[in-house]
Design a protein around this motif. Structure first.
Motif, PDB file in Angstrom:
ATOM      1  N   ILE A 112      14.723  41.423  -2.608  1.00  0.00           N
ATOM      2  CA  ILE A 112      13.850  41.718  -1.470  1.00  0.00           C
ATOM      3  C   ILE A 112      12.527  40.990  -1.711  1.00  0.00           C
ATOM      4  N   GLY A 113      12.025  40.362  -0.678  1.00  0.00           N
ATOM      5  CA  GLY A 113      10.788  39.596  -0.790  1.00  0.00           C
ATOM      6  C   GLY A 113      11.032  38.120  -1.043  1.00  0.00           C
ATOM      7  N   GLN A 114      12.241  37.785  -1.483  1.00  0.00           N
ATOM      8  CA  GLN A 114      12.606  36.377  -1.651  1.00  0.00           C
ATOM      9  C   GLN A 114      13.304  35.858  -0.400  1.00  0.00           C
ATOM     10  N   HIS A 115      13.646  36.770   0.504  1.00  0.00           N
ATOM     11  CA  HIS A 115      14.344  36.400   1.735  1.00  0.00           C
ATOM     12  C   HIS A 115      13.359  35.888   2.780  1.00  0.00           C
ATOM     13  N   VAL A 116      13.907  35.254   3.818  1.00  0.00           N
ATOM     14  CA  VAL A 116      13.123  34.805   4.972  1.00  0.00           C
ATOM     15  C   VAL A 116      13.749  35.422   6.217  1.00  0.00           C
ATOM     16  N   THR A 117      12.947  35.583   7.264  1.00  0.00           N
ATOM     17  CA  THR A 117      13.442  36.230   8.477  1.00  0.00           C
ATOM     18  C   THR A 117      13.117  35.400   9.708  1.00  0.00           C
ATOM     19  N   LEU A 118      14.124  35.257  10.555  1.00  0.00           N
ATOM     20  CA  LEU A 118      13.967  34.579  11.838  1.00  0.00           C
ATOM     21  C   LEU A 118      14.147  35.614  12.943  1.00  0.00           C
ATOM     22  N   TYR A 119      13.160  35.720  13.819  1.00  0.00           N
ATOM     23  CA  TYR A 119      13.267  36.550  15.021  1.00  0.00           C
ATOM     24  C   TYR A 119      13.451  35.581  16.189  1.00  0.00           C
ATOM     25  N   ASP A 120      14.638  35.573  16.767  1.00  0.00           N
ATOM     26  CA  ASP A 120      14.917  34.704  17.903  1.00  0.00           C
ATOM     27  C   ASP A 120      14.818  35.546  19.172  1.00  0.00           C
ATOM     28  N   VAL A 121      13.702  35.407  19.863  1.00  0.00           N
ATOM     29  CA  VAL A 121      13.473  36.151  21.108  1.00  0.00           C
ATOM     30  C   VAL A 121      13.439  35.185  22.291  1.00  0.00           C
ATOM     31  N   SER A 122      14.107  34.042  22.108  1.00  0.00           N
ATOM     32  CA  SER A 122      14.080  32.998  23.137  1.00  0.00           C
ATOM     33  C   SER A 122      14.759  33.429  24.439  1.00  0.00           C
ATOM     34  N   GLY A 123      15.626  34.423  24.378  1.00  0.00           N
ATOM     35  CA  GLY A 123      16.314  34.876  25.577  1.00  0.00           C
ATOM     36  C   GLY A 123      15.594  35.980  26.330  1.00  0.00           C
ATOM     37  N   VAL A 124      14.406  36.333  25.870  1.00  0.00           N
ATOM     38  CA  VAL A 124      13.656  37.429  26.480  1.00  0.00           C
ATOM     39  C   VAL A 124      12.313  36.891  26.972  1.00  0.00           C
ATOM     40  N   PRO A 125      11.957  37.136  28.233  1.00  0.00           N
ATOM     41  CA  PRO A 125      10.698  36.587  28.747  1.00  0.00           C
ATOM     42  C   PRO A 125       9.455  37.181  28.071  1.00  0.00           C
ATOM     43  N   ALA A 126       9.506  38.451  27.754  1.00  0.00           N
ATOM     44  CA  ALA A 126       8.387  39.145  27.096  1.00  0.00           C
ATOM     45  C   ALA A 126       8.878  40.540  26.748  1.00  0.00           C
ATOM     46  N   VAL A 127       8.112  41.226  25.938  1.00  0.00           N
ATOM     47  CA  VAL A 127       8.437  42.624  25.641  1.00  0.00           C
ATOM     48  C   VAL A 127       7.287  43.504  26.125  1.00  0.00           C
ATOM     49  N   PRO A 128       7.562  44.768  26.354  1.00  0.00           N
ATOM     50  CA  PRO A 128       6.499  45.645  26.835  1.00  0.00           C
ATOM     51  C   PRO A 128       5.325  45.712  25.847  1.00  0.00           C
ATOM     52  N   THR A 129       4.142  45.879  26.380  1.00  0.00           N
ATOM     53  CA  THR A 129       2.941  45.991  25.544  1.00  0.00           C
ATOM     54  C   THR A 129       3.093  47.114  24.523  1.00  0.00           C
ATOM     55  N   ALA A 130       3.690  48.217  24.927  1.00  0.00           N
ATOM     56  CA  ALA A 130       3.881  49.341  24.000  1.00  0.00           C
ATOM     57  C   ALA A 130       4.753  48.936  22.814  1.00  0.00           C
ATOM     58  N   THR A 131       5.718  48.061  23.049  1.00  0.00           N
ATOM     59  CA  THR A 131       6.575  47.591  21.956  1.00  0.00           C
ATOM     60  C   THR A 131       5.781  46.681  21.018  1.00  0.00           C
TER      61      THR A 131
END
Length: 128
Positions: free
Chosen positions: A49-68
């Protein structure tokens, strides 16, 4: 009737890469559930843990709610979550609103990378 696929988490263990694909607009509650799945995926690395890398692919979503976004800012700023932080994190976003939302997250963690395509983001994540 098929359930809507809101997200998918993939662990590429040889590359120490976690990919979070978001396919739908997530409420804060939904985002919390995704976070629990992500935590379990990260914990599967054990001592790495901590040696890993993370990709968040949100390309299919226009935006998320402000609360999120507000919830995500608090989550990334939580000391308990910091223990699970990836060595590098990249977001794939394809619109200005998404980029602005990730910039809000950069206030907590300025090293987040923002990319328009997945291949470039993964290449950056896997650089030493």
């Amino acid at each position: 009737m098929h359930a809507l696929l809101t997200h998918r988490i993939v662990v590429d263990r040889p590359r120490k890469l976690v990919i979070v694909e978001v396919h739908a607009i997530l409420s804060p509650e939904d985002s919390s559930w995704v976070g629990e799945e992500l935590r379990a995926a990260i914990q599967s690395f054990g001592d790495e843990i901590g040696q890993h890398v993370t990709l968040y692919d949100v390309s299919g979503v226009p935006a998320v709610p402000t609360a999120t976004i507000n919830l995500l800012v608090r989550t990334f700023d939580n000391p308990a979550v910091r223990a699970l932080w990836a060595r590098k994190v990249a977001f794939v976003v394809t619109n200005a609103t998404g980029r602005m939302q990730v910039k809000r997250l950069q206030k907590v963690r300025p090293d987040f990378g923002i990319y328009a395509d997945r291949a470039t983001a993964i290449a950056w994540l896997l650089e030493p």
